[in-house]
Structure formats: structure tokens, C-alpha cells
Write a protein that holds these residues in place. Structure first.
Motif, PDB file in Angstrom:
ATOM      1  N   THR A  33       0.948  -1.184  -0.019  1.00  0.00           N
ATOM      2  CA  THR A  33      -0.334   0.050  -0.146  1.00  0.00           C
ATOM      3  C   THR A  33       1.055   1.488  -0.165  1.00  0.00           C
ATOM      4  OG1 THR A  33      -1.852  -1.496   1.249  1.00  0.00           O
ATOM      5  CG2 THR A  33      -1.709   1.060   1.201  1.00  0.00           C
ATOM      6  N   ALA A  34       1.391   1.151   0.684  1.00  0.00           N
ATOM      7  CA  ALA A  34       2.608   2.868   1.245  1.00  0.00           C
ATOM      8  C   ALA A  34       3.796   2.553  -0.551  1.00  0.00           C
ATOM      9  CB  ALA A  34       3.996   2.245   1.728  1.00  0.00           C
ATOM     10  N   LEU A  35       4.094   1.740  -0.808  1.00  0.00           N
ATOM     11  CA  LEU A  35       4.748   2.040  -2.615  1.00  0.00           C
ATOM     12  C   LEU A  35       2.879   1.420  -3.550  1.00  0.00           C
ATOM     13  CD1 LEU A  35       6.851  -1.592  -2.160  1.00  0.00           C
ATOM     14  CD2 LEU A  35       7.491   1.626  -2.191  1.00  0.00           C
ATOM     15  N   GLY A  36       2.146   1.611  -3.249  1.00  0.00           N
ATOM     16  CA  GLY A  36       1.051   1.730  -4.688  1.00  0.00           C
ATOM     17  C   GLY A  36       1.274   0.884  -5.534  1.00  0.00           C
ATOM     18  N   LEU A  37       1.776  -0.619  -4.721  1.00  0.00           N
ATOM     19  CA  LEU A  37       1.301  -1.527  -5.969  1.00  0.00           C
ATOM     20  C   LEU A  37      -0.431  -2.115  -6.087  1.00  0.00           C
ATOM     21  CD1 LEU A  37       4.037  -3.908  -4.066  1.00  0.00           C
ATOM     22  CD2 LEU A  37       4.242  -2.794  -5.854  1.00  0.00           C
ATOM     23  N   PRO A  38      -0.131  -2.444  -7.261  1.00  0.00           N
ATOM     24  CA  PRO A  38      -1.294  -3.099  -8.169  1.00  0.00           C
ATOM     25  C   PRO A  38      -1.851  -4.253  -7.134  1.00  0.00           C
ATOM     26  CG  PRO A  38       0.392  -2.653  -9.323  1.00  0.00           C
ATOM     27  CD  PRO A  38       1.322  -2.353  -8.672  1.00  0.00           C
ATOM     28  N   ASP A  39      -3.076  -4.515  -7.596  1.00  0.00           N
ATOM     29  CA  ASP A  39      -3.928  -5.787  -6.112  1.00  0.00           C
ATOM     30  C   ASP A  39      -2.794  -6.998  -6.864  1.00  0.00           C
ATOM     31  OD1 ASP A  39      -5.803  -3.808  -6.184  1.00  0.00           O
ATOM     32  OD2 ASP A  39      -7.301  -4.481  -6.807  1.00  0.00           O
ATOM     33  N   VAL A  40      -2.355  -7.371  -7.297  1.00  0.00           N
ATOM     34  CA  VAL A  40      -1.967  -8.886  -7.897  1.00  0.00           C
ATOM     35  C   VAL A  40      -0.573  -8.736  -6.900  1.00  0.00           C
ATOM     36  CG1 VAL A  40      -1.198 -10.989  -9.173  1.00  0.00           C
ATOM     37  CG2 VAL A  40      -3.237  -9.820  -9.592  1.00  0.00           C
ATOM     38  N   PRO A  41       0.507  -7.436  -7.517  1.00  0.00           N
ATOM     39  CA  PRO A  41       1.109  -7.479  -6.679  1.00  0.00           C
ATOM     40  C   PRO A  41       1.129  -7.838  -5.121  1.00  0.00           C
ATOM     41  CG  PRO A  41       1.447  -6.103  -8.503  1.00  0.00           C
ATOM     42  CD  PRO A  41       0.473  -6.840  -8.155  1.00  0.00           C
ATOM     43  N   SER A  42       0.625  -6.828  -4.756  1.00  0.00           N
ATOM     44  CA  SER A  42       0.410  -6.336  -3.360  1.00  0.00           C
ATOM     45  C   SER A  42      -0.113  -7.903  -2.225  1.00  0.00           C
ATOM     46  CB  SER A  42      -1.459  -5.679  -2.820  1.00  0.00           C
ATOM     47  OG  SER A  42      -0.589  -4.506  -3.661  1.00  0.00           O
ATOM     48  N   ILE A  43      -0.876  -8.398  -3.709  1.00  0.00           N
ATOM     49  CA  ILE A  43      -1.409  -9.210  -2.764  1.00  0.00           C
ATOM     50  C   ILE A  43      -0.622 -11.190  -3.046  1.00  0.00           C
ATOM     51  CG2 ILE A  43      -3.172 -11.319  -3.053  1.00  0.00           C
ATOM     52  CD1 ILE A  43      -5.052 -10.109  -3.826  1.00  0.00           C
ATOM     53  N   ALA A  44       0.438 -11.119  -3.184  1.00  0.00           N
ATOM     54  CA  ALA A  44       1.709 -11.775  -4.045  1.00  0.00           C
ATOM     55  C   ALA A  44       2.941 -11.327  -2.791  1.00  0.00           C
ATOM     56  CB  ALA A  44       1.905 -11.915  -5.388  1.00  0.00           C
ATOM     57  N   LEU A  45       2.740 -10.445  -2.510  1.00  0.00           N
ATOM     58  CA  LEU A  45       4.030  -9.383  -1.566  1.00  0.00           C
ATOM     59  C   LEU A  45       3.169  -9.808  -0.461  1.00  0.00           C
ATOM     60  CD1 LEU A  45       6.930  -7.990  -0.560  1.00  0.00           C
ATOM     61  CD2 LEU A  45       5.049  -5.835  -0.479  1.00  0.00           C
ATOM     62  N   ALA A  46       2.119  -9.833   0.319  1.00  0.00           N
ATOM     63  CA  ALA A  46       0.962 -10.189   1.425  1.00  0.00           C
ATOM     64  C   ALA A  46       1.262 -11.557   1.711  1.00  0.00           C
ATOM     65  CB  ALA A  46      -0.398  -9.858   1.788  1.00  0.00           C
ATOM     66  N   VAL A  47       0.784 -12.754   0.468  1.00  0.00           N
ATOM     67  CA  VAL A  47       0.655 -13.478   0.735  1.00  0.00           C
ATOM     68  C   VAL A  47       2.492 -14.447   1.235  1.00  0.00           C
ATOM     69  CG1 VAL A  47       0.610 -16.224  -0.109  1.00  0.00           C
ATOM     70  CG2 VAL A  47      -1.118 -14.299  -0.176  1.00  0.00           C
ATOM     71  N   GLY A  48       3.137 -14.141   0.166  1.00  0.00           N
ATOM     72  CA  GLY A  48       4.305 -15.076   0.317  1.00  0.00           C
ATOM     73  C   GLY A  48       5.261 -14.439   1.857  1.00  0.00           C
ATOM     74  N   LEU A  49       4.914 -13.190   2.058  1.00  0.00           N
ATOM     75  CA  LEU A  49       5.779 -12.676   3.061  1.00  0.00           C
ATOM     76  C   LEU A  49       4.495 -13.290   4.468  1.00  0.00           C
ATOM     77  CD1 LEU A  49       6.467  -9.052   3.393  1.00  0.00           C
ATOM     78  CD2 LEU A  49       7.954 -10.852   3.280  1.00  0.00           C
ATOM     79  N   ALA A  50       3.075 -14.014   5.013  1.00  0.00           N
ATOM     80  CA  ALA A  50       2.801 -14.960   5.300  1.00  0.00           C
ATOM     81  C   ALA A  50       3.317 -15.837   5.087  1.00  0.00           C
ATOM     82  CB  ALA A  50       1.258 -15.131   4.790  1.00  0.00           C
ATOM     83  N   PHE A  51       4.001 -16.975   4.220  1.00  0.00           N
ATOM     84  CA  PHE A  51       4.177 -17.935   4.327  1.00  0.00           C
ATOM     85  C   PHE A  51       5.742 -18.445   5.590  1.00  0.00           C
ATOM     86  CE2 PHE A  51       0.968 -19.097   1.503  1.00  0.00           C
ATOM     87  CZ  PHE A  51       0.796 -20.689   1.442  1.00  0.00           C
ATOM     88  N   VAL A  52       6.618 -16.883   4.507  1.00  0.00           N
ATOM     89  CA  VAL A  52       7.507 -16.808   5.472  1.00  0.00           C
ATOM     90  C   VAL A  52       7.833 -16.623   6.706  1.00  0.00           C
ATOM     91  CG1 VAL A  52       9.337 -15.292   5.312  1.00  0.00           C
ATOM     92  CG2 VAL A  52       9.088 -15.998   3.151  1.00  0.00           C
TER      93      VAL A  52
END
Length: 182
Positions: A33-52
Motif C-alpha cells: 500500500t505504501a508503494l502503491g502496488l497494484p492488486d496482484v503484486p500486493s496480494i503476492a507480497l502479502a501471501v509470500g510474507l505470510a508463508f515466510v
């Protein structure tokens, strides 16, 4: 009594999973959100970090029990993959279902309410999933062999639950440990 114990284990496993997922998901959504990423990259980053973070929280006590990093990661994969995946599908599905939530700012209730509400819904959905996995000796059942440093490395090390047969200082089939370690 066994049913209550199984449910307690599932609730505990789900809370553990939720902790890692929440840390990773929130961090990912805040960064995106701070970087203003579009929906798909936002979700991918959030999901990736959730797994990490989810795997990381599981690996910590397993590493402390003496497993090497590679085996600890294998245990975390076996313990948490299904739980984290279910939690992320539910949480992100809810976030996407709330109109405007993905585009709301960090100071907006429209960002935080669906994110936190999604965690509550994901918790409720994931408890029975974890309960079923634990009942079959899978999911977080593979981690329980390593709690408090008591592990049956021969059994749980292969991704199977220990089912309560962890070494608690007993002699190994007549071969007592006399202080010699390999």
C-alpha cells in the motif's frame, strides 16, 4: 476427552499459524500500500510474507530442538503449508470481496477492518482443517515431536507425526546414553 484435546491442539496450531500469517500479511499489505502496488503484486507480497513468517515461527522451536536448517524447513513445510494456504485464501478472498479495501490507504478503516476481519474468518475456517490434519498425524502434529527439545528424529524427521513417542530421557531399547554424543 480426546476430542477436546484434539480441538485444543487445532486451536493452538491455528493461533500459531495465524500469528505468522498476520505478521507477514500485514507487513506485506503495508509495504504494498505504501508503494502503491497494484492488486496482484500486493496480494503476492502479502501471501509470500505470510508463508515466510509462518514457516519461520514454526522453524524456531524445531531448530532449538537441534534439527539442522534443511530438516527444520521440511518440518515447517509439512506442518504449515495447508494451514497457511487455507488462511491466506480466506483472508485475501475476504479482502478482495470488500469493495475498495485493496485501494484504501493505511490510515483508512476500509483497509484495516477487512484485513483484521479476514483473519477472524480465516481462523474459524482453518481450525477444523488443522483439527483434521492433526487427527491424521499431519499438519502441526509433526511439530509436536520437537516441542521442549524432545524429538524422535527418526520418526518425525520424515514428516510423520511422533504420536507421543518422543524421547523423554528413557534408554533407547536397552542402549542407555552414557554421556557419549555423536
Amino acid at each position: 476427552m480426546k476430542q477436546q484435546s484434539l480441538t485444543r491442539q487445532a486451536v493452538s496450531a491455528t493461533l500459531h499459524c495465524l500469528t505468522g500469517c498476520a505478521v507477514g500479511e500485514i507487513l506485506g499489505m503495508v509495504i504494498a500500500t505504501a508503494l502503491g502496488l497494484p492488486d496482484v503484486p500486493s496480494i503476492a507480497l502479502a501471501v509470500g510474507l505470510a508463508f515466510v513468517f509462518g514457516y519461520g515461527l514454526t522453524m524456531r522451536p524445531v531448530l532449538a530442538a537441534g534439527l539442522p536448517l534443511r530438516r527444520a524447513f521440511a518440518v515447517a513445510l509439512a506442518a504449515d503449508t495447508v494451514s497457511i494456504a487455507v488462511m491466506e485464501i480466506v483472508d485475501n478472498g475476504f479482502m478482495m470481496a470488500v469493495p475498495g479495501a485493496l485501494h484504501a490507504g493505511l490510515a483508512d478503516v476500509l483497509f484495516w477492518a477487512p484485513l483484521l476481519g479476514g483473519f477472524v474468518i480465516a481462523f474459524v475456517v482453518t481450525v477444523p482443517v488443522n483439527r483434521a490434519l492433526i487427527a491424521r498425524g499431519r499438519g502441526h502434529a509433526v511439530v509436536h515431536a520437537y516441542h521442549h527439545g524432545h524429538a524422535d528424529h527418526g520418526t518425525a524427521d520424515h514428516g510423520h507425526a511422533d504420536h507421543g513417542h518422543a524421547d523423554h530421557g528413557h534408554a533407547d531399547h536397552g542402549h542407555a546414553d552414557h554421556g557419549h554424543h555423536a
